[in-house]
Design a protein around this motif. Structure first.
Motif, PDB file in Angstrom:
ATOM      1  N   PHE A 144       0.833  -1.210   0.000  1.00 52.57           N
ATOM      2  CA  PHE A 144       0.000   0.000   0.000  1.00 52.57           C
ATOM      3  C   PHE A 144       0.864   1.253   0.000  1.00 52.57           C
ATOM      4  O   PHE A 144       0.536   2.247  -0.672  1.00 52.57           O
ATOM      5  N   ALA A 145       1.975   1.232   0.725  1.00 49.95           N
ATOM      6  CA  ALA A 145       2.869   2.395   0.763  1.00 49.95           C
ATOM      7  C   ALA A 145       3.497   2.636  -0.611  1.00 49.95           C
ATOM      8  O   ALA A 145       3.598   3.782  -1.061  1.00 49.95           O
ATOM      9  N   ILE A 146       3.882   1.553  -1.301  1.00 49.77           N
ATOM     10  CA  ILE A 146       4.484   1.712  -2.623  1.00 49.77           C
ATOM     11  C   ILE A 146       3.467   2.258  -3.616  1.00 49.77           C
ATOM     12  O   ILE A 146       3.757   3.171  -4.401  1.00 49.77           O
ATOM     13  N   LEU A 182      -0.781   6.971  -6.232  1.00 53.97           N
ATOM     14  CA  LEU A 182      -1.804   7.847  -5.652  1.00 53.97           C
ATOM     15  C   LEU A 182      -1.276   9.257  -5.414  1.00 53.97           C
ATOM     16  O   LEU A 182      -1.988  10.242  -5.670  1.00 53.97           O
ATOM     17  N   ALA A 183      -0.033   9.378  -4.934  1.00 51.37           N
ATOM     18  CA  ALA A 183       0.518  10.708  -4.665  1.00 51.37           C
ATOM     19  C   ALA A 183       0.673  11.530  -5.948  1.00 51.37           C
ATOM     20  O   ALA A 183       0.234  12.688  -6.000  1.00 51.37           O
ATOM     21  N   PRO A 184       1.259  10.998  -7.033  1.00 51.37           N
ATOM     22  CA  PRO A 184       1.302  11.787  -8.283  1.00 51.37           C
ATOM     23  C   PRO A 184      -0.074  12.109  -8.828  1.00 51.37           C
ATOM     24  O   PRO A 184      -0.294  13.199  -9.359  1.00 51.37           O
ATOM     25  N   LEU A 185      -1.007  11.173  -8.697  1.00 52.98           N
ATOM     26  CA  LEU A 185      -2.363  11.416  -9.182  1.00 52.98           C
ATOM     27  C   LEU A 185      -3.023  12.545  -8.394  1.00 52.98           C
ATOM     28  O   LEU A 185      -3.693  13.419  -8.972  1.00 52.98           O
ATOM     29  N   PHE A 186      -2.820  12.545  -7.094  1.00 55.27           N
ATOM     30  CA  PHE A 186      -3.363  13.623  -6.268  1.00 55.27           C
ATOM     31  C   PHE A 186      -2.717  14.957  -6.627  1.00 55.27           C
ATOM     32  O   PHE A 186      -3.394  15.997  -6.684  1.00 55.27           O
TER      33      PHE A 186
END
Length: 307
Positions: free
Chosen positions: A44-46, A52-56
């Protein structure tokens, strides 16, 4: 004493009820053990870090750059040039999907009726292009499609036609994309067709159906999962192509991916570029939802049963 009673004036039904209650009490679950779920934390962290972080960040930039608001999406839907690019992108992806379906359907069917050795050769032929760089294949198409290339040379020598403008056109872009995406249509179709009982068509013929009627009423509906899976895959991949439209097309054939690159790398308009990216992502999700509904809840991936 009646046959339905046991010592102590206890009926058989009451005895079964008591024993069932005791069994239920014995099966009472204790507190849930969440420790195995801790093993999922690294994955989940990967996923969060690299997806998820770039998408956000992209979603946030689309509504905050250069200032908070929806001006980037307003620019997207009110600029005539953007609408033309979006229309061209979706129409080209649709044309490529139809071309791939028409070429892949008989090829996949042939793979289901030949011997194992021939089938392996056909699979090798369809997989071989995937082992070659897409850039190399596109450069090869540039050589073939140019005005002085082999195709125009054959047309001029044999038919007295030419030179026909094949490169820097929508035809050239669609041709190059179809060649690259054809395996993504063949493989799902073959996976679905391999499950179809070959005795169904002869049975339909014995019941009075001609070959065309038997195909459209029996075989084609059974191969529908492969058509949906291959069509969705090819269409969605076609929406995001960049190299082939850039090399085989022209400024008149620019697609969404090239427009995103132009807005971010050339004009440094990150807000407008990310708005285009979010629009493409939302369209992709909507396509998957719509096709899933049309497929009547069946899996979009042949060979994977939906639970």
């Amino acid at each position: 004493m009646s046959g339905n009673s046991v010592p102590g004036n206890t009926t058989v039904t009451e005895a079964l009820a008591v024993s069932g209650a005791d069994a239920g009490a014995g099966k009472k679950r204790g507190p849930r053990n969440w420790r195995p779920l801790l093993l999922l934390l690294p994955a989940f962290a990967i996923v969060s870090l690299f997806f998820l972080a770039p998408l956000f960040d992209v979603a946030l930039r689309s509504v905050t750059d250069p200032q908070p608001g929806l001006q980037n999406y307003e620019w997207l839907f009110t600029t005539q040039a953007n609408i033309a690019v979006v229309t061209r992108t979706f129409s080209t992806a649709f044309i490529v999907t139809i071309v791939c379906l028409l070429l892949a359907y008989p090829y996949a069917y042939l793979m289901t009726v030949v011997s194992d050795r021939t089938r392996n050769m056909l699979q090798l032929f369809i997989m071989l292009p995937l082992w070659t760089s897409i850039l190399v294949r596109t450069l090869a198409w540039m050589v073939l499609l140019q005005d002085t290339g082999p195709i125009n040379g054959i047309l001029m020598a044999w038919f007295g036609i030419g030179p026909v403008p094949l490169i820097r056109t929508t035809f050239g872009v669609a041709l190059g994309m179809s060649q690259v995406l054809l395996p993504f249509m063949v493989l799902p179709l073959y996976s679905a067709m391999a499950k179809i009982d070959k005795r169904l068509l002869p049975a339909a013929s014995n019941l009075g159906a001609n070959p065309i009627t038997a195909f459209f009423t029996v075989y084609l509906p059974l191969s529908r999962p492969g058509i949906f899976a291959g069509g969705v895959t090819v269409f969605i991949l076609g929406l995001g192509f960049y190299i082939i439209p850039a090399l085989l097309g022209s400024s008149k054939e620019i697609m969404i991916s090239a427009l995103i690159q132009q807005q971010i790398s050339v004009f440094l308009m990150w807000g407008q570029g990310t708005a285009l990216g979010m629009f493409l992502l939302i369209c992709t999700i909507l396509i998957l939802v719509i096709v899933s509904k049309l497929n009547k809840g069946q899996s979009l991936f042949p060979g994977v049963d939906k639970k």
